[in-house]
Write a protein that holds these residues in place. Structure first.
Motif, PDB file in Angstrom:
ATOM      1  N   ALA A 108       3.993 -74.061  87.708  1.00 51.54           N
ATOM      2  CA  ALA A 108       4.617 -74.893  88.747  1.00 51.54           C
ATOM      3  C   ALA A 108       6.080 -75.181  88.412  1.00 51.54           C
ATOM      4  O   ALA A 108       6.933 -75.220  89.306  1.00 51.54           O
ATOM      5  N   GLY A 145       3.667 -76.279  94.742  1.00 55.18           N
ATOM      6  CA  GLY A 145       2.797 -77.392  95.117  1.00 55.18           C
ATOM      7  C   GLY A 145       1.329 -77.070  94.899  1.00 55.18           C
ATOM      8  O   GLY A 145       0.545 -77.934  94.486  1.00 55.18           O
ATOM      9  N   GLY A 149      -1.259 -79.017  92.453  1.00 56.16           N
ATOM     10  CA  GLY A 149      -2.522 -79.516  92.978  1.00 56.16           C
ATOM     11  C   GLY A 149      -3.711 -79.046  92.149  1.00 56.16           C
ATOM     12  O   GLY A 149      -4.645 -79.817  91.899  1.00 56.16           O
ATOM     13  N   ALA A 196       3.940 -82.713  93.790  1.00 58.10           N
ATOM     14  CA  ALA A 196       3.287 -81.885  94.816  1.00 58.10           C
ATOM     15  C   ALA A 196       3.684 -82.338  96.216  1.00 58.10           C
ATOM     16  O   ALA A 196       3.912 -81.511  97.112  1.00 58.10           O
TER      17      ALA A 196
END
Length: 232
Positions: A108, A145, A149, A196
């Motif tokens: 991420a 995102g 998550g 996120a």
């Protein structure tokens, strides 16, 4: 060159991507993902402690992805200690799941930086290739995102389904057994949730940037030319 409105949206999206990157890095480095209260069950059972006396057997614990600390209360006063997840404690945890959480966050971070770069590019010029334009920015934000998550969901699964707090509290405890009375997700966990959410906001901004708003046209007054005007 992109218009002023699109420049502003992409500049804002780049700022949000960079903030998301900072949030993830801070969340990974600070050991405040989870806090809780522990009960020294063995000590309380030995003295048949009643409700007023249980306070002497209630300790605290906090931890993150790499380290944490706890206060052991077994009737003789609190004893503070700190611990690290790697390399020893991770063997007693669900190793695969814990490593996956860290890997998801690292991926991420990468996609957040890629999104930041692509937003800057779109704020400066109109890319020739579609993958470098709004479609690409949406893709990188969606991936960033999505991986955040997955990390958040995996951590919740480790806590609730695999009893992560209880495993950590009882690590290398050969005499006393600890049970968890209370668990609470802390700031670092919510920083990841905010990160996120930031990428979801970016997707909304990019969607707005590709909308072609109607241009306001001003009507010009038509000149009334008469025969007398032509003569003069």
């Amino acid at each position: 060159m992109p218009g002023c409105f699109k420049k502003t949206l992409f500049a804002l999206a780049s700022l949000i991507s960079f903030v998301s990157f900072i949030l993830i890095v801070v969340a990974m480095g600070i050991p405040k993902w989870m806090t809780g209260k522990t009960l020294c069950k063995t000590g309380a059972d030995l003295v048949n402690a009643t409700d007023p006396e249980l306070v002497k057997f209630i300790g605290e614990i906090y931890y993150g992805l790499f380290r944490g600390g706890k206060i052991r209360q077994c009737g003789l006063g609190g004893r503070r200690s700190k611990f690290t997840i790697f390399p020893h404690m991770v063997k007693k945890l669900n190793t695969g799941l814990h490593v996956m959480i860290i890997m998801f966050l690292c991926v991420a971070i990468f996609f957040s930086l890629v999104s930041f770069g692509f937003c800057i590019l779109n704020a400066i010029e109109v890319p020739y290739r579609a993958i470098k334009g709004p479609a690409g920015v949406c893709l990188w934000n969606f991936l960033a995102g999505g991986f955040i998550g997955l990390a958040v969901t995996s951590f919740m699964a480790a806590v609730k389904l695999h009893h992560l707090t209880e495993r950590i509290a009882n690590f290398r405890e050969n005499v006393f057994q600890f049970v968890i009375l209370e668990e609470r997700f802390e700031d670092c966990f919510w920083l990841c949730v905010a990160s996120a959410t930031a990428h979801a906001v970016n997707l909304l901004l990019i969607a707005i940037s590709v909308i072609n708003f109607p241009k306001i046209k001003t009507k010009t007054e038509e000149a009334n030319v008469t025969a007398e005007d032509i003569m003069y």
